[in-house]
Design an enzyme around this catalytic site. Structure first.
Site, PDB file in Angstrom:
ATOM      1  CG  ASP A 472      -2.156  -0.701   1.089  1.00  0.00           C
ATOM      2  OD1 ASP A 472      -2.528  -0.996  -0.048  1.00  0.00           O
ATOM      3  OD2 ASP A 472      -2.787  -0.973   2.117  1.00  0.00           O
TER       4      ASP A 472
HETATM    5  O1  CEZ Z   1      -2.393  -2.363   5.532  1.00  0.00           O
HETATM    6  C1  CEZ Z   1      -2.144  -3.555   4.792  1.00  0.00           C
HETATM    7  C2  CEZ Z   1      -3.229  -3.724   3.772  1.00  0.00           C
HETATM    8  O2  CEZ Z   1      -4.450  -3.945   4.438  1.00  0.00           O
HETATM    9  O3  CEZ Z   1      -0.891  -3.458   4.175  1.00  0.00           O
HETATM   10  C3  CEZ Z   1      -0.542  -4.488   3.268  1.00  0.00           C
HETATM   11  C4  CEZ Z   1      -1.565  -4.595   2.162  1.00  0.00           C
HETATM   12  O4  CEZ Z   1      -1.258  -5.624   1.275  1.00  0.00           O
HETATM   13  C5  CEZ Z   1      -2.929  -4.825   2.783  1.00  0.00           C
HETATM   14  O5  CEZ Z   1      -3.887  -4.881   1.767  1.00  0.00           O
HETATM   15  C6  CEZ Z   1       0.835  -4.202   2.722  1.00  0.00           C
HETATM   16  O6  CEZ Z   1       0.960  -2.892   2.351  1.00  0.00           O
HETATM   17  O7  CEZ Z   1       0.419   2.252   5.415  1.00  0.00           O
HETATM   18  C7  CEZ Z   1      -0.543   1.632   4.985  1.00  0.00           C
HETATM   19  O8  CEZ Z   1      -1.472   2.155   4.368  1.00  0.00           O
HETATM   20  C8  CEZ Z   1      -0.533   0.134   5.171  1.00  0.00           C
HETATM   21  O9  CEZ Z   1      -1.174  -0.400   4.099  1.00  0.00           O
HETATM   22  C9  CEZ Z   1      -1.176  -0.389   6.419  1.00  0.00           C
HETATM   23  O10 CEZ Z   1      -2.348   0.275   6.694  1.00  0.00           O
HETATM   24  C10 CEZ Z   1      -1.379  -1.904   6.437  1.00  0.00           C
HETATM   25  C11 CEZ Z   1      -1.647  -2.263   7.839  1.00  0.00           C
HETATM   26  O11 CEZ Z   1      -0.567  -3.024   8.257  1.00  0.00           O
HETATM   27  C12 CEZ Z   1      -2.950  -2.964   8.100  1.00  0.00           C
HETATM   28  O12 CEZ Z   1      -2.976  -3.601   9.302  1.00  0.00           O
END
Ligand code: CEZ
Length: 786
Positions: A472
């Protein structure tokens, strides 16, 4: 001592200071609560968007669950003060806010409840939290026992802070009809339209008791006074609660009972805490959960949880691993799959990957998730960033940021669903598109998703990353429209060959051939542009700079770029050896494999906000367990079972005190990360995020079932290929697969050159059964060489 009890269905932690944030969680389809051993709570419910009914004391905003959430004395919690009215001594159960030295402390979270036993100065307090299956409510049972030979005069004072619910309007009062403290608020807003939307919100938080209190207080400030929460003024000098209300002051549910307990005598209490729309809803909830039978509520909830534990039962030489896999892991999978992480617009990749675990628990739910995803797909084939679970919701937060990986998960989920269920009819289901009423089969939807993905590539035939892929926060590699993702190239290649197999079973040889050619082209580009001599780069930025390469001092090697290369089959043997060596040298740590290393210590504005996270936290080089699970999957894929199991094993917090202290969590869930940056920040390495929302759970469960146990569907048949680690002399498991029960025992036999399998005492030539008869019992005995 810390350990599993009740055959692994319950854990016992007997020191509130060992891991201060240690917690367990309960949920139903409408709410969840993460309850710390010391009495702090993070809870939320759907109304219909996620909201809180107990708030921090200073800010009215709703927040995400935070990684490494820290607790502080005024954090929302559920606390029970006990005052000895003769000595004036005060303690609180379970531990906060008084933090008195206890004679006995035992936090005992079970699969379907959370309980504690606390003793201090001859008084025992037993606490238990239950949730109902359908409603948003916490049910607290408290038993107080006088353990001494003398009569005791005690004051018992539960304290449930509600906090700062609104800057516009908040307060509270005792309602004698309801025998409850009713805390009211108006959800803050400014736009007039919002008024009409907010009208349905449950703006009340109530705290109801099964007995009339002798005294009560509602304003937290009046309770606390100058003494502070660890020694509230209202409980000093033998005082009684003042019977006040909260008038634009932070409200709390605070009640007092004066107890005179004979030697050995006990007193029981029951409380209900939660949100409500109005008085009649409070009355309905108290009727059910205060007056009604608790036994039925508990039984129903236990049935609900057990219905989600799947059918796998494993017995290995490692009891703690067994407890995790038999109860806590499917429980975590079920939480994800049944609640969709309590959001109304899950990220598509999360929604589909949570479905990967659900195929072993409630496959019809995965089926529905796949079809729902397809129904929100664009006619072009593009898969959206998030899936709307209700008509009245919208894509929010991260789902407004363009990510390019979603097609991959549609393929992986559909393939896994087919393998487990053999339900090929799903491919023929006809579904429309989000922007067209024209219907197409699921088969066509998935194929078109891959056609779209195949088209979103640059002149090198590498897929654009836009503002992120699986990662993300990798939002600036390609925001100018040019950057590409090496990981996505590999994942796309893997998805294409995976789907080509399905095309062939559907007799669609042209598409299968095309997909294999595309995958081949991707693999060529990956080797041409991303192989850095020792490992694969993670991507190429908008400015044409490859990153995750030897020349980088930070973010030099990324785990995902190696794991998915193994899955995509891009690497030859020499490359594999070099990659595995690099992972061992640079990414492996005692707490698992980090997602990349070294962690970034400064912003790289051609990579993005991932580099701004604290080094070793979250995606910035943590042991990000979701990525570690991909790595484990890729290791099993290339038949590296010892390494694969080692990765799975390190992902778990072990029940011994030392590991619980270091990781800072209990072995009841796999967290989304443990701190990485092992060489840069050794002091904090291994520390758990304590977040149990993670795609890891599904992948882990699937790897245990399909790789470690090795019993996986294959078209109409089943493959029997257990891959236990060398250290296990034997193990056994049972599971239901397509309506048949499999009981499998695996042993080693040094005299063998290849595995020997018998099915119901008949030797099997291959490691595959072509047919599985529903209702039949298969007794399988396997001897493995070694
Ligand atoms: O969120 C996760 C996402 O829910 O991070 C993963 C992604 O594949 C999942 O779909 C890897 O990036 O900074 C952010 O926006 C991150 O994306 C986090 O919010 C992350 C958290 O660890 C969720 O618990």
């Amino acid at each position: 001592m810390t350990s599993f009890i009740e055959s692994g269905r319950r854990f016992r932690l007997n020191d509130p200071t060992l891991a201060p944030n240690a917690a367990s969680y309960l949920w139903n389809r409408k709410m969840m609560i993460q309850m710390s051993a010391r009495g702090y709570a993070v809870s939320q419910y759907m109304d219909p968007e996620p909201r809180k009914y107990a708030h921090v004391p200073t800010i009215a905003a709703q927040t995400f669950m935070q990684p490494e959430q820290d607790y502080f004395p005024h954090h929302p919690g559920r606390f029970f003060y006990i005052r000895d009215n003769e000595t004036g001594d005060l303690f609180s159960a379970p531990y906060e806010p008084v933090r008195a030295k206890l004679d006995h402390f035992s936090f005992e979270p079970g699969i379907s409840d959370i309980r504690w036993v606390i003793e201090k100065d001859g008084v025992r307090v037993e606490l238990r939290l239950d949730l109902p299956v359908e409603d948003v409510a916490e049910i607290w049972s408290v038993r107080i026992t006088n353990l001494t030979d003398e009569k005791k005069s005690l004051s018992f004072v539960p304290f449930f802070p509600v906090g700062y619910s609104s800057w516009m309007n908040r307060g509270g009062h005792f309602d004698a009809d309801l025998n409850a403290i009713v805390c009211t608020s108006v959800t803050p807003y400014q736009k007039v339209e919002q008024y009409f939307k907010n009208k349905h919100l449950k703006d009340i938080t109530f705290f109801a008791a099964d007995r009339k209190p002798d005294h009560f207080e509602v304003a937290q400030v009046a309770f606390e006074g100058e003494g502070g929460l660890h020694n509230p003024s209202a409980l000093q000098d033998g005082r009684h609660l003042g019977g006040g209300d909260a008038s634009y002051e932070n409200p709390a549910g605070i009640m007092q009972w004066d107890l005179s307990l004979d030697a050995g005598a006990t007193e029981d209490f029951r409380f209900v805490f939660g949100p409500a729309f109005d008085k009649s809803e409070i009355a309905a909830l108290t009727e059910k959960y205060i007056e009604g039978s608790l036994e039925t509520v508990r039984q129903d909830y236990d049935d609900y949880i057990r219905s989600g534990l799947g059918s796998l039962e494993i017995h290995t030489p490692d009891d703690d691993f067994d407890h995790f896999v038999n109860y806590w892991l499917p429980r975590q999978v079920y939480y994800h799959g049944d609640t969709h992480r309590l959001t109304t617009d899950p990220q598509t990749r999360n929604y589909l990957q949570d479905g990967l675990g659900m195929i072993f628990i409630a496959p019809e739910r995965t089926r529905a998730a796949i079809l729902r995803t397809a129904s929100q797909q664009f006619f072009s084939g593009k898969v959206p960033d998030g899936i709307l679970l209700r008509p009245d919701t919208e894509l929010k937060y991260i789902n407004q940021i363009p990510h390019t990986d979603h097609a991959v998960w549609l393929v992986i989920a559909t393939k896994a669903y087919l393998d487990e269920t053999g339900d090929r009819a799903i491919l023929g289901e006809r579904i429309a598109w989000t922007d067209s009423d024209e219907e197409a089969t699921l088969y066509e939807h998935v194929t078109r998703a891959l056609r779209f993905l195949a088209g979103e590539v640059d002149e090198r035939n590498l897929p654009y990353i836009a503002q992120g892929d699986w990662c993300d926060p990798m939002n600036m590699v390609g925001y100018k429209g040019k950057g590409v993702s090496g990981w996505l190239a590999e994942a796309a290649s893997y998805a294409m060959t995976t789907w080509a197999d399905i095309c062939r079973t559907e007799n669609d040889y042209d598409t299968a051939k095309w997909l294999e050619q595309e995958a081949g082209k991707l693999n060529e580009s990956i080797n041409r542009y991303l192989w850095d001599g020792k490992w694969y780069a993670r991507g190429i930025t908008d400015d044409g700079i490859a990153f995750g390469v030897q020349a980088d001092t930070e973010g030099r090697i990324y785990l995902n770029a190696q794991s998915w290369a193994f899955l995509a089959g891009t690497a030859d043997d020499a490359q594999k050896t070099s990659m595995l060596q690099a992972i061992n040298d640079q990414l492996d740590t005692p707490y698992g494999a980090t997602m990349f290393a070294p962690a970034y210590t400064a912003m790289r504005d051609d990579v993005g906000r991932v580099t701004q996270k604290w080094p070793g936290n979250g995606e910035n080089g943590a042991v990000y367990n979701h990525a570690a699970a991909f790595y484990a999957a890729s290791l099993y894929h290339i038949k590296e079972k010892e390494r694969g199991f080692a990765v799975l094993s390190k992902m778990l917090t072990r029940p011994d005190a030392q590991d619980i202290r270091t990781r800072g969590q209990l072995p009841l869930y796999v967290p989304n990360y443990y701190r990485g940056a092992y060489y840069q920040y050794p002091r904090t390495a291994g520390r758990s995020s304590n977040l149990f929302n993670t795609g890891t759970a599904s992948w882990y469960y699937r790897l245990v079932i399909e790789q470690l146990c090795g019993l996986r569907g294959d078209d109409d048949g089943v493959i029997i290929d257990p891959q236990p680690p060398g250290e296990w002399a034997s193990f056994r498991f049972s599971r239901v697969f397509r309506g048949a029960t499999f009981r499998v025992s695996v042993e080693r036999d040094a005299s063998l050159a290849k595995p020997a399998i018998t099915v119901n005492a008949v030797p099997l030539a291959e490691n595959r059964l072509d047919e599985v008869e529903p209702g039949k019992n298969y007794e399988i005995f396997i001897r493995l060489p070694g």
